[in-house]
Design a protein around this motif. Sequence first.
Motif, mmCIF file in Angstrom:
data_model
loop_
_atom_site.group_PDB
_atom_site.id
_atom_site.type_symbol
_atom_site.label_atom_id
_atom_site.label_comp_id
_atom_site.label_asym_id
_atom_site.label_seq_id
_atom_site.Cartn_x
_atom_site.Cartn_y
_atom_site.Cartn_z
ATOM 1 N N ASP A 90 15.581 5.948 -49.364
ATOM 2 C CA ASP A 90 16.530 5.394 -48.393
ATOM 3 C C ASP A 90 16.682 3.891 -48.594
ATOM 4 O O ASP A 90 15.696 3.156 -48.581
ATOM 5 C CB ASP A 90 16.039 5.686 -46.968
ATOM 6 N N GLU A 128 19.813 12.340 -41.534
ATOM 7 C CA GLU A 128 19.918 13.471 -40.605
ATOM 8 C C GLU A 128 19.229 14.702 -41.226
ATOM 9 O O GLU A 128 18.479 15.415 -40.547
ATOM 10 C CB GLU A 128 21.406 13.746 -40.344
ATOM 11 N N ASN A 185 23.540 8.082 -43.780
ATOM 12 C CA ASN A 185 23.174 8.663 -42.481
ATOM 13 C C ASN A 185 23.039 10.174 -42.556
ATOM 14 O O ASN A 185 22.205 10.764 -41.873
ATOM 15 C CB ASN A 185 24.207 8.260 -41.414
ATOM 16 N N LYS A 228 27.862 4.647 -46.276
ATOM 17 C CA LYS A 228 27.050 4.652 -45.057
ATOM 18 C C LYS A 228 26.999 6.038 -44.424
ATOM 19 O O LYS A 228 25.974 6.456 -43.887
ATOM 20 C CB LYS A 228 27.590 3.612 -44.064
ATOM 21 N N LYS A 229 28.113 6.758 -44.513
ATOM 22 C CA LYS A 229 28.120 8.134 -43.989
ATOM 23 C C LYS A 229 27.148 9.004 -44.785
ATOM 24 O O LYS A 229 26.429 9.839 -44.232
ATOM 25 C CB LYS A 229 29.531 8.730 -44.072
#
Length: 207
Positions: free
Chosen positions: A138, A172, A168, A164-165
């Motif tokens: 990450d 998740e 994330n 960025k999506k």
Amino acid sequence: MELKKGYFITFEGADGCGKTTQIELLNNFLNQKGIETLMTLEPGATDLGKNLRQILLHYEKPVSDEAEMFMYLADRAQHAQMIIKPALDEKKVVLCDRYIDSTVAYQGYGRDGNIEQINILNKIATKGLKSDLTLLFDVESEIAQNRLGKTKDRLESQGMEFHKKVRNGYLELAKQNPQRIKVINANRTIDEVFLNVKNVIGEFLNI
Ligand SMILES: Nc1ncnc2c1ncn2[C@@H]1O[C@H](COP(=O)(O)OP(=O)(O)O)[C@@H](O)[C@H]1O
Ligand SMILES: [Mg+2]
């Protein structure tokens, strides 16, 4: 050192997070310990996959989201069945740069694809072959982009919002699969990240 069984370890994260750097370090480290490995990647490990990779990374005309996804899945089907599964049967540690989670993160979270459908398609492509352990590197999206510099291919040159999506989405996935996916802070130096990798792998393989 002969292991009791094969282990399937995947490396995930944004382009520029350090997957290639860390997979090579780990591969050498395990080999020095006498552990047999197979270091491999997606897309493009098989001959068929190399043709697909060429299109995925360099095709200049528009590619529909579905066409792109099916090319990744075709690459994965060939890879999982022809290369990964046989290596696991030979009790090797398979180190794979990108796998199922990449499709969920990029085509699912990144491009707002239907994740339930993607999960089903991944299952068909791999005949249900999942990784035993996944290292998620990450990194801040800006840092990853800076590391890549100016030589980006078709997929790397997306906007920051997309990256960025994806990031994330990966986080998740890690939240949903805490046993399988270990998040590694990849904002640090190569040596610091590798120390973390060695610790996680040492514990996982019991070496
Ligand atoms: N922890 C790190 N700190 C700084 N630079 C790094 C780090 N890890 C990798 N790099 C550099 O960043 C670039 C991308 O790394 P790479 O391992 O190819 O990432 P990926 O395979 O995830 O795209 C390379 O030039 C690499 O040398
Ligand atoms: Mg790489």
